[in-house]
Write a protein that holds these residues in place. Structure first.
Motif, PDB file in Angstrom:
ATOM      1  N   SER A 255     -13.646  48.066  44.027  1.00 11.30           N
ATOM      2  CA  SER A 255     -12.976  49.209  43.610  1.00 11.30           C
ATOM      3  C   SER A 255     -11.326  49.174  43.185  1.00 11.30           C
ATOM      4  O   SER A 255     -10.622  50.357  43.246  1.00 11.30           O
ATOM      5  N   LEU A 256     -10.789  47.959  43.119  1.00 12.92           N
ATOM      6  CA  LEU A 256      -9.597  47.821  42.602  1.00 12.92           C
ATOM      7  C   LEU A 256      -9.506  48.164  41.184  1.00 12.92           C
ATOM      8  O   LEU A 256     -10.257  47.535  40.507  1.00 12.92           O
ATOM      9  N   ILE A 260      -4.804  52.132  36.515  1.00 15.50           N
ATOM     10  CA  ILE A 260      -4.150  52.670  37.777  1.00 15.50           C
ATOM     11  C   ILE A 260      -4.387  54.342  37.555  1.00 15.50           C
ATOM     12  O   ILE A 260      -4.307  54.749  36.572  1.00 15.50           O
ATOM     13  N   GLY A 261      -5.295  54.759  38.322  1.00 10.86           N
ATOM     14  CA  GLY A 261      -5.518  56.216  38.389  1.00 10.86           C
ATOM     15  C   GLY A 261      -6.799  56.799  37.519  1.00 10.86           C
ATOM     16  O   GLY A 261      -7.226  57.672  37.567  1.00 10.86           O
ATOM     17  N   GLY A 262      -7.634  55.439  37.083  1.00 14.74           N
ATOM     18  CA  GLY A 262      -8.597  55.616  36.571  1.00 14.74           C
ATOM     19  C   GLY A 262      -9.928  55.784  37.262  1.00 14.74           C
ATOM     20  O   GLY A 262      -9.940  55.442  38.535  1.00 14.74           O
ATOM     21  N   SER A 263     -11.175  55.741  36.517  1.00 12.46           N
ATOM     22  CA  SER A 263     -12.568  55.792  37.277  1.00 12.46           C
ATOM     23  C   SER A 263     -13.151  54.463  37.166  1.00 12.46           C
ATOM     24  O   SER A 263     -14.223  54.218  37.589  1.00 12.46           O
ATOM     25  N   ARG A 264     -12.691  53.376  36.381  1.00 10.69           N
ATOM     26  CA  ARG A 264     -13.354  52.261  36.176  1.00 10.69           C
ATOM     27  C   ARG A 264     -13.028  51.244  37.605  1.00 10.69           C
ATOM     28  O   ARG A 264     -12.377  50.243  37.455  1.00 10.69           O
ATOM     29  N   ASN A 265     -13.610  51.513  38.527  1.00  9.16           N
ATOM     30  CA  ASN A 265     -13.530  50.948  39.741  1.00  9.16           C
ATOM     31  C   ASN A 265     -14.856  50.319  40.400  1.00  9.16           C
ATOM     32  O   ASN A 265     -15.651  51.199  40.644  1.00  9.16           O
ATOM     33  N   TRP A 266     -15.138  49.254  40.349  1.00 13.27           N
ATOM     34  CA  TRP A 266     -16.341  48.752  40.656  1.00 13.27           C
ATOM     35  C   TRP A 266     -16.427  47.498  41.808  1.00 13.27           C
ATOM     36  O   TRP A 266     -15.431  47.099  42.242  1.00 13.27           O
ATOM     37  N   ASP A 267     -17.473  47.491  42.623  1.00 16.99           N
ATOM     38  CA  ASP A 267     -17.807  46.824  43.695  1.00 16.99           C
ATOM     39  C   ASP A 267     -18.246  45.305  43.163  1.00 16.99           C
ATOM     40  O   ASP A 267     -19.276  45.119  42.523  1.00 16.99           O
ATOM     41  N   TYR A 268     -17.382  44.305  43.376  1.00 19.76           N
ATOM     42  CA  TYR A 268     -17.596  42.726  42.944  1.00 19.76           C
ATOM     43  C   TYR A 268     -18.065  41.774  44.234  1.00 19.76           C
ATOM     44  O   TYR A 268     -18.041  40.745  43.802  1.00 19.76           O
ATOM     45  N   ARG A 269     -18.389  42.325  45.368  1.00 23.05           N
ATOM     46  CA  ARG A 269     -18.412  41.376  46.370  1.00 23.05           C
ATOM     47  C   ARG A 269     -19.869  41.019  46.506  1.00 23.05           C
ATOM     48  O   ARG A 269     -20.487  40.641  47.343  1.00 23.05           O
ATOM     49  N   TYR A 270     -20.556  40.928  45.221  1.00 22.37           N
ATOM     50  CA  TYR A 270     -21.935  40.510  45.349  1.00 22.37           C
ATOM     51  C   TYR A 270     -22.177  39.190  44.087  1.00 22.37           C
ATOM     52  O   TYR A 270     -21.090  38.838  43.384  1.00 22.37           O
ATOM     53  N   VAL A 271     -23.130  38.571  44.353  1.00 23.82           N
ATOM     54  CA  VAL A 271     -23.318  37.491  43.481  1.00 23.82           C
ATOM     55  C   VAL A 271     -24.021  37.812  42.178  1.00 23.82           C
ATOM     56  O   VAL A 271     -25.290  38.149  41.788  1.00 23.82           O
ATOM     57  N   GLN A 586      -1.199  43.083  37.052  1.00 23.89           N
ATOM     58  CA  GLN A 586      -2.637  42.757  37.224  1.00 23.89           C
ATOM     59  C   GLN A 586      -3.533  43.910  37.785  1.00 23.89           C
ATOM     60  O   GLN A 586      -3.076  44.771  38.565  1.00 23.89           O
ATOM     61  N   LEU A 587      -4.756  43.814  37.048  1.00 22.93           N
ATOM     62  CA  LEU A 587      -5.455  45.002  37.356  1.00 22.93           C
ATOM     63  C   LEU A 587      -7.129  44.536  37.701  1.00 22.93           C
ATOM     64  O   LEU A 587      -7.147  43.606  37.130  1.00 22.93           O
ATOM     65  N   GLY A 588      -7.649  45.306  38.442  1.00 23.36           N
ATOM     66  CA  GLY A 588      -9.226  45.072  38.725  1.00 23.36           C
ATOM     67  C   GLY A 588      -9.253  44.397  39.886  1.00 23.36           C
ATOM     68  O   GLY A 588      -8.113  44.030  40.829  1.00 23.36           O
ATOM     69  N   ASN A 589     -10.621  43.927  40.185  1.00 24.92           N
ATOM     70  CA  ASN A 589     -10.607  43.328  41.404  1.00 24.92           C
ATOM     71  C   ASN A 589      -9.926  41.787  41.689  1.00 24.92           C
ATOM     72  O   ASN A 589     -10.121  41.413  40.812  1.00 24.92           O
ATOM     73  N   PHE A 590      -9.619  41.541  42.987  1.00 26.34           N
ATOM     74  CA  PHE A 590      -8.720  40.255  42.915  1.00 26.34           C
ATOM     75  C   PHE A 590      -9.194  39.383  44.173  1.00 26.34           C
ATOM     76  O   PHE A 590      -9.339  39.946  45.134  1.00 26.34           O
TER      77      PHE A 590
END
Length: 612
Positions: A255-256, A260-271, A586-590
């Motif tokens: 969800s990074l 900023i302030g938007g709704s495109r926040n995803w869980d990338y902790r998977y394969v 920089q934006l998005g998961n990191f």
């Protein structure tokens, strides 16, 4: 304790132990940590909400300045603090003593060393398990602070005196030159005793961990112009490998935001099959075969499970787009109690893409298996049988509309990149069969390969635009078409590809940064009417694909300039999130695996071309 502004995504470094990882901010705060494994609930999540847990450690001085670097050729992170009264550094690492260690004991080690003068320090560890929903009761016994996170128990020990107040452990001390203080957070099984900490033990752990990372990196075959960049990307990719399962996570965070302030926040902790397959490709090109073997094992287990999946396998294919580290299906849900990174909501765990059909994953998968078979130990009979079954399904389903590699959440469409990667899947199967003499109906495969090729060349080419488009019969651009010469579907000097490259440069490229598509016309089904879709950042992996496309088309000076520009968008440690915003943030998961593997591929190809 100094007040703290919300950290930026790029103002972090990553440490890990091939099972999970932690983000350490430039002010010495651990803002993200999931004990046990990448996809477990967090115990520190202040990067998503200031009240969701953090471990702060640093000078008690609001004017202190800091810098971060990695101990050479390792994933040991050092944060240096400069104050008016002196200099100290915090050395953060998670011990890894040997590969596939059956006795691995998970610890997060923080060693503070006084370098000059005398500095007043504070330590404030406020764990908030289960994504910040729990205020744990901290128990102190024999100087060790213990608390529980569900089935996982954690213990903090230190060479300093620890106190407990308001669900937090604290310490204050002054550190002079040549002095050191230790803090060790252990992840324990219920009832397991803490091992505590002492300087000699931590020194041994530091040296053994440094030796592990250096020994691993020494296997790299890359000796070219940009070795420091490639080495850091390789070390970052290795941090995203989950050694017990063989899976490779797309990123260690959730969800990074992409805006900023938007709704495109995803869980990338998977394969993700796609991301992991590309990661295997990058690691194989650098000479790392153990990770490829482990991932092929992970995939083999998923393929065996898919054989019993019945109707779901027919609807979504024999492979899901992504899996958790156990091979399970991480369905998406929202955590309404979290504020989100700098107000970016919702915060999500799990990922809805797991219920999508994305046909391109079969091409990335089989291409990585082809490379593994070519450059490593070779695939087994059972693996070949599984691949044959997969391609049999693909032969009957390649022309179905799908969600594509950008995982659109609207109506499925016929994506050009999906067709291209379906062609790759069939073509690589034919290569493996011919090279190894393995059984297969090559005539039937050739017929499918040719049919896909014709569909791409007729329906996905827009003669008026002079470009391959995002969808069959469409006029929208997609930077994913830059992959076409990389996967050898078209020659890099094919007039159709050169024309596509020129249109992509005109409409999607700015200062070497590349948008994945024109968000205003692509319509990925995610926008919520708040302008979120139009404000999307450029995708760094597409920017490195652009460098490689320039290289392959012979524009080496342009490729080199674009690459050097991309290096300026990395963070202070040479790491990348998913996107770069309009202001260069920089934006998005990191950090994101996809970005680093595309960097490796772009650099290797450009280096090779410059050396001819």
């Amino acid at each position: 304790m100094p007040e703290r502004d919300a950290p930026r995504i790029a103002d972090h470094g990553l440490v890990g132990d091939l099972r999970t990882a932690a983000l350490v901010a430039t002010d010495g705060t651990i803002d993200w940590f999931c004990p046990g494994r990448f996809d477990a609930p967090s115990v520190f999540a202040s990067v998503l909400d200031p009240d969701a847990g953090a471990w702060r450690l640093g000078p008690d001085d609001p004017e202190a300045r800091s810098q971060q670097y990695y101990h050479p050729e390792t994933n040991i992170l050092v944060t240096r603090f400069m104050t008016e009264r002196g200099v100290v550094e915090v050395q953060d690492f998670m011990p890894v003593l040997r590969a596939h260690d059956p006795d691995h004991h998970q610890r997060l080690v923080r060693r503070v060393v006084g370098l000059r003068g005398s500095v007043d320090l504070y330590m404030h560890m406020a764990p908030r398990p289960d994504y910040g929903e729990t205020d744990p009761d901290l128990d102190v016994h024999d100087g060790v602070v213990r608390f529980a996170d569900g089935d996982v128990h954690l213990a903090l020990s230190s060479t300093a005196d620890l106190e407990v107040e308001d669900h937090a452990a604290t310490a204050r001390l002054a550190l002079g030159a040549g002095e050191a203080v230790l803090f060790v957070l252990e992840v324990l099984a219920p009832g397991e005793e803490s091992r505590g900490c002492c300087e000699d033990d931590v020194e041994e752990l530091f040296d053994a961990t440094a030796a592990f990372w250096r020994g691993w990196l020494a296997q790299s075959t890359y000796t070219g112009r940009w070795r420091e960049w490639v080495d850091r990307s390789a070390l970052t990719l290795k941090l995203l490998c989950h050694e017990p399962s063989g899976g490779i996570v797309a990123a260690p965070t959730t969800s990074l935001p992409e805006t900023i302030g938007g709704s495109r926040n995803w869980d990338y902790r998977y394969v993700w099959v796609r991301d992991a397959a590309f990661s295997v490709y990058a690691l194989l090109r650098l000479g790392f075969t153990d990770e490829a073997s482990a991932f092929v094992r992970f995939l083999s287990e998923r393929l065996g499970e898919a054989a019993d999946d019945g109707d779901e396998a027919e609807r979504l294919g024999p492979l899901r787009v992504l899996y958790d580290l156990d091979g399970g299906i991480p369905h998406e849900r929202e955590l309404d109690h979290l504020a989100g990174h700098r107000g970016s909501r919702p915060v999500r765990v799990g990922n809805q893409a797991v219920d999508q059909l994305q046909l391109d994953v079969y091409g990335e998968l089989i291409d990585s298996v082809y490379l593994y078979d070519k450059h490593s130990r070779g695939i087994s009979h059972d693996a070949w049988t599984d691949l044959t079954r997969i391609v049999g399904w693909l032969t009957d389903n390649w022309d179905r509309p799908d969600a594509g590699m950008w995982e659109i959440r609207g109506e499925p469409r016929t994506h050009t990149t999906s067709l291209v990667m379906c062609w790759v899947a069939v073509e690589r199967m034919m290569r493996i069969a011919r090279r190894r003499g393995l059984p297969g109906d090559l005539s039937a495969l050739a017929a499918t390969r040719d049919a896909i090729y014709e569909r791409v060349m007729t329906d996905c080419w827009n003669d008026e635009l002079g470009a391959f488009t995002a969808f069959a019969g469409g006029d929208v651009l997609d930077a994913g078409t830059l992959l076409m010469p990389m996967v050898k579907m078209v020659a890099p000097d094919d007039p159709r590809f050169l024309s596509t490259l020129a249109i992509v440069e005109e409409r999607l490229v700015t200062d070497s940064l590349v948008l994945r598509y024109d968000a205003e016309t692509f319509d990925d089904g995610v926008g919520d009417g708040d302008g979120d879709e139009a404000g999307e950042g450029t995708f760094s992996l597409c920017s490195f694909w652009y460098v490689e496309a320039l290289t392959r088309s012979g524009r080496l000076d342009d490729a080199r300039l674009a690459l050097e520009k991309m290096f300026t968008y990395a963070n202070h440690l040479g790491q990348y999130a998913e996107q770069v915003g309009l202001n260069g943030e920089q934006l998005g998961n990191f950090p994101q695996a996809f970005t680093h593997l595309s960097l490796v591929s772009a650099v290797i190809n450009l280096d090779r071309s410059l050396s001819r």
